[in-house]
Motif scaffolding. Structure first.
Motif, mmCIF file in Angstrom:
data_model
loop_
_atom_site.group_PDB
_atom_site.id
_atom_site.type_symbol
_atom_site.label_atom_id
_atom_site.label_comp_id
_atom_site.label_asym_id
_atom_site.label_seq_id
_atom_site.Cartn_x
_atom_site.Cartn_y
_atom_site.Cartn_z
ATOM 1 N N PRO A 228 0.895 -1.493 -0.042
ATOM 2 C CA PRO A 228 0.041 -0.314 0.165
ATOM 3 C C PRO A 228 1.238 1.536 -0.003
ATOM 4 C CG PRO A 228 -0.119 -0.719 2.174
ATOM 5 C CD PRO A 228 0.719 -1.629 1.266
ATOM 6 N N ALA A 229 0.126 2.342 -0.865
ATOM 7 C CA ALA A 229 1.645 3.638 -1.110
ATOM 8 C C ALA A 229 -0.071 4.306 -0.948
ATOM 9 C CB ALA A 229 2.488 3.771 -2.251
ATOM 10 N N VAL A 230 0.690 5.770 -0.935
ATOM 11 C CA VAL A 230 -0.269 6.966 -1.651
ATOM 12 C C VAL A 230 0.548 8.065 -1.433
ATOM 13 C CG1 VAL A 230 0.540 8.421 0.842
ATOM 14 C CG2 VAL A 230 -1.079 9.207 -0.328
ATOM 15 N N ILE A 231 0.194 8.475 -3.010
ATOM 16 C CA ILE A 231 0.517 9.677 -3.699
ATOM 17 C C ILE A 231 0.960 10.870 -3.212
ATOM 18 C CG2 ILE A 231 1.256 10.212 -6.641
ATOM 19 C CD1 ILE A 231 0.267 7.640 -6.721
ATOM 20 N N LEU A 232 1.559 11.540 -3.538
ATOM 21 C CA LEU A 232 1.490 13.154 -2.774
ATOM 22 C C LEU A 232 2.483 14.629 -3.989
ATOM 23 C CD1 LEU A 232 2.507 12.704 0.770
ATOM 24 C CD2 LEU A 232 0.548 12.521 -0.446
ATOM 25 N N ILE A 233 1.083 14.831 -4.451
ATOM 26 C CA ILE A 233 1.623 15.936 -5.828
ATOM 27 C C ILE A 233 1.654 17.417 -5.124
ATOM 28 C CG2 ILE A 233 1.171 16.427 -7.653
ATOM 29 C CD1 ILE A 233 0.501 13.091 -8.942
ATOM 30 N N GLY A 234 2.017 18.212 -5.249
ATOM 31 C CA GLY A 234 2.333 19.601 -5.365
ATOM 32 C C GLY A 234 3.334 20.509 -4.968
ATOM 33 N N PRO A 235 3.258 21.397 -4.753
ATOM 34 C CA PRO A 235 4.454 22.387 -5.106
ATOM 35 C C PRO A 235 4.722 22.261 -3.070
ATOM 36 C CG PRO A 235 2.790 24.363 -5.450
ATOM 37 C CD PRO A 235 2.340 21.928 -6.041
ATOM 38 N N ALA A 236 3.739 22.275 -2.223
ATOM 39 C CA ALA A 236 4.054 21.388 -1.126
ATOM 40 C C ALA A 236 4.865 20.372 -0.796
ATOM 41 C CB ALA A 236 2.803 21.943 0.056
ATOM 42 N N VAL A 237 4.771 19.551 -1.497
ATOM 43 C CA VAL A 237 6.086 18.509 -1.507
ATOM 44 C C VAL A 237 7.303 19.042 -1.307
ATOM 45 C CG1 VAL A 237 6.801 16.273 -1.855
ATOM 46 C CG2 VAL A 237 3.861 16.849 -1.752
ATOM 47 N N GLY A 238 7.653 19.570 -1.568
ATOM 48 C CA GLY A 238 8.475 20.590 -2.471
ATOM 49 C C GLY A 238 9.647 20.824 -1.015
ATOM 50 N N GLN A 239 8.620 21.404 0.106
ATOM 51 C CA GLN A 239 8.724 21.909 1.027
ATOM 52 C C GLN A 239 9.304 20.793 2.727
ATOM 53 O OE1 GLN A 239 9.061 25.154 1.300
ATOM 54 N NE2 GLN A 239 9.407 24.243 -1.473
ATOM 55 N N ARG A 240 9.209 19.518 2.160
ATOM 56 C CA ARG A 240 9.443 18.413 2.881
ATOM 57 C C ARG A 240 10.843 18.491 3.841
ATOM 58 N NH1 ARG A 240 13.430 14.391 1.454
ATOM 59 N NH2 ARG A 240 14.139 14.912 -0.647
ATOM 60 N N THR A 241 11.250 17.835 5.376
ATOM 61 C CA THR A 241 12.154 18.109 5.754
ATOM 62 C C THR A 241 13.475 16.515 4.955
ATOM 63 O OG1 THR A 241 11.407 18.778 7.779
ATOM 64 C CG2 THR A 241 14.052 17.482 7.891
ATOM 65 N N PRO A 242 14.446 16.756 4.564
ATOM 66 C CA PRO A 242 15.304 16.036 4.070
ATOM 67 C C PRO A 242 15.832 15.122 4.664
ATOM 68 C CG PRO A 242 16.393 18.294 4.051
ATOM 69 C CD PRO A 242 15.530 18.331 4.227
ATOM 70 N N GLN A 243 15.179 15.105 6.323
ATOM 71 C CA GLN A 243 16.226 13.714 7.149
ATOM 72 C C GLN A 243 14.739 14.297 8.799
ATOM 73 O OE1 GLN A 243 19.718 15.013 8.545
ATOM 74 N NE2 GLN A 243 20.519 13.054 7.546
ATOM 75 N N PRO A 244 13.561 13.598 8.192
ATOM 76 C CA PRO A 244 12.009 13.580 8.911
ATOM 77 C C PRO A 244 12.471 12.586 10.468
ATOM 78 C CG PRO A 244 11.672 11.932 7.403
ATOM 79 C CD PRO A 244 12.967 12.615 6.861
ATOM 80 N N TRP A 245 11.559 13.016 11.373
ATOM 81 C CA TRP A 245 12.195 12.566 12.583
ATOM 82 C C TRP A 245 12.034 11.382 12.654
ATOM 83 C CZ3 TRP A 245 8.096 10.091 14.808
ATOM 84 C CH2 TRP A 245 6.993 9.826 14.776
ATOM 85 N N SER A 246 10.708 11.255 11.711
ATOM 86 C CA SER A 246 10.171 9.673 11.684
ATOM 87 C C SER A 246 12.043 8.405 11.500
ATOM 88 C CB SER A 246 9.503 9.285 11.398
ATOM 89 O OG SER A 246 9.461 9.101 9.527
#
Length: 534
Positions: A228-246
């Motif tokens: 199972p997977a979800v696809i995320l698309i949009g300009p805000a996706v580019g604001q992700r953190t390179p090394q997320p807490w999880s």
């Protein structure tokens, strides 16, 4: 009693994301119909007497299964049962909850809907992807990538979605990802739009890939991401953190086998999951009452008469076993008013606190038979000592105390027995190296685990592909006597010490310097957490 159906969201996978209401209903349910994607771990919260039905095992295709699910819910509710329909994510976000509500209403069956954390929200939180952003995304759209073939309404308007002023969260779309990307590009969405595929969001084996929209399918295939997977698309996706807490959690992605008894494993499993591990559980031994209580009953009578000077507990199980029997016989804490109490470690002392008893002696550092003998020996000269313990274990404590005590007697307050053998699936996972670490919390557990380690598993242990982590040198010695290496040994012989040893071992294998900061979350208090083993 009137039956009722509860449509409950189980969340995206992590048991920590289960809602309080969902956990409460799991404990009360008489019948549980759960989706195939719901983790088995979620059912640890369930009423042990509840009938459990995985709807994926029902015969027929999706449409036929849906009809059977509705019929079973209605029939069980009409019998006065509390029926829990447990769905992955949220029941009303691509979970066919609307169809099941319609069936319940038509049948006149009362129901309740309990929301759950849906996959897109979990992906955003666990990967630090802002699904909305003041400067980049003013809206969030949930979109299915797999429409019903008999749908009466017009198909998805990809032209409108290509112009959507926010983030697209596309569910069940991985098998149609090339067509989805092509449709969005055809209708004007920039090929450079930031995009991501997130598989198993919030799980210990969560994986993701980020790419420009035009390259997303190729990147997904190269990474080997599957549903199972979800696809995320949009300009805000580019604001992700390179090394997320999880993914910075010290055990993220590590597969760990917990071998504690069934009733003691919950605390350790939850703690490991919170540290990022993928946890498997096989209870190598079981804790049971003595087959014959005559010896224990005689010891309790002698305690009431003041014939013993010290009562010594070498495990939490010993505390519960003796005091439960005392209460069953009609006694209470007054029975122990004439005896001093010793505990092998702080967790065993905590178990005494649960009964409003305070240990007179607890070793300061070494929570083992050796440490207890060293601390207690000078205090029992010429006195009578009763050891409350399991039916099998070392004789060291009794032998050491006999050097100074007038009398030392052992009484069995619980039995350690072999539990069911590991499943063929678990043994296969070990043979294939899909489990990286095995925790060993007592000598008896170590012996039981090693008895099922065949040649392929032992070869992986010798090559360091499977690491054995022992709670104490005593437990580690059982492994070494079998000719196998111990990957790590706890310095403090408690559950916390075991986890610390595992984390240090993982850091070493990842090449993290020993003097670098350890990003270990503060341990929460866990009810009924497992303690020192005998």
């Amino acid at each position: 009693m009137e039956g009722r159906v509860y449509l409950v969201g189980a969340g995206p996978g992590s048991p920590d994301l289960l809602t309080l209401r969902a956990a409460e209903l799991l404990q009360q349910a008489d019948v549980i119909l759960y989706d195939q994607l719901v983790p088995v771990r979620i059912l640890d919260w369930a009423n042990p007497q509840a009938e459990r039905i995985c709807v994926g095992d029902l015969p027929g295709k999706h449409a036929e299964k849906a009809s059977q699910i509705q019929q079973r819910m209605v029939a069980a509710a009409r019998q006065g049962k509390r029926v829990l329909r447990l769905k992955g994510g949220d029941p009303l976000v691509f979970g066919r909850g609307g169809e099941e509500i319609a069936a319940l209403r038509a049948a006149g069956v009362p129901y309740e809907v309990v929301p759950g954390v849906t996959a897109a929200l979990a992906a955003g939180a666990y990967l630090e992807i802002p699904l909305t952003h003041r400067h980049f995304a003013s809206a969030l759209a949930f979109v299915t990538g797999h429409e019903a073939p008999d749908k009466a309404e017009p198909p998805i308007n990809w032209r409108a979605l290509a112009q959507f002023p926010g983030t697209l969260a596309i569910y069940m779309g991985l098998c149609r990802l090339p067509q989805i990307v092509a449709a969005l590009l055809e209708h004007g969405l920039s090929p450079d739009t930031p995009a991501a595929v997130v598989s198993r969001a919030s799980w210990g084996d969560q994986r993701c890939v980020f790419a420009r929209l035009a390259d997303l399918d190729q990147a997904r295939r190269q990474a080997g991401l599957e549903s199972p997977a979800v696809i995320l698309i949009g300009p805000a996706v580019g604001q992700r953190t390179p090394q997320p807490w999880s993914e910075q959690r010290p055990l993220f992605g590590q597969s760990v086998l917990v071998t504690r008894p069934r009733h003691q494993a919950a605390g350790l499993i939850r703690r490991l999951e919170q540290l990022g591990a993928i946890v498997h559980h096989w209870p190598a031994v079981a804790i049971r009452e003595p087959e014959d209580f005559s010896e224990l009953d005689a010891a309790l009578d002698a305690l009431a008469q003041g014939r013993w000077d010290w009562l010594v507990f070498t495990s939490v199980n010993g505390v519960h076993g003796l005091l439960r029997r005392l209460w069953h016989k009609g006694g209470d804490l007054r029975t122990l008013s004439k005896v001093q109490l010793a505990a092998i470690g702080p967790k065993t002392a905590d178990a005494l606190h649960e009964y409003h008893l305070r240990a007179d002696l607890v070793p300061e550092q070494t929570f083992s038979s050796e440490g207890l003998a060293a601390a207690l020996g000078p205090r029992v000269a010429g006195q009578r000592v009763l050891l409350a313990r399991a039916d099998r274990g070392r004789e060291l404590l009794r032998e050491e105390l006999l050097r100074s005590a007038a009398e030392v007697r052992q009484v069995t307050v619980y039995r350690q027995t072999d539990d069911e053998p590991p499943s063929p699936q678990l043994l296969q996972a070990l043979r294939q190296g899909n489990i990286r670490w095995i925790t060993l919390t007592s000598s008896n557990i170590a012996r039981r685990v090693l008895a099922f380690c065949d040649s392929p598993i032992r070869q992986r242990i010798r090559q360091g592909e499977i690491g054995l982590v022992a709670i104490s040198p005593e437990t580690g010695s059982v492994v070494r006597a079998a000719g196998l290496p111990v990957a790590a040994e706890a310095e403090v012989y408690t559950e916390e010490g075991l986890i610390a040893a595992l984390i240090d071992c993982v850091r070493k294998h990842r090449g993290i310097p020993a003097d670098s900061p350890k990003a270990v979350p503060t341990e929460p208090k866990v009810e009924n957490a497992p303690k020192e083993e005998e």
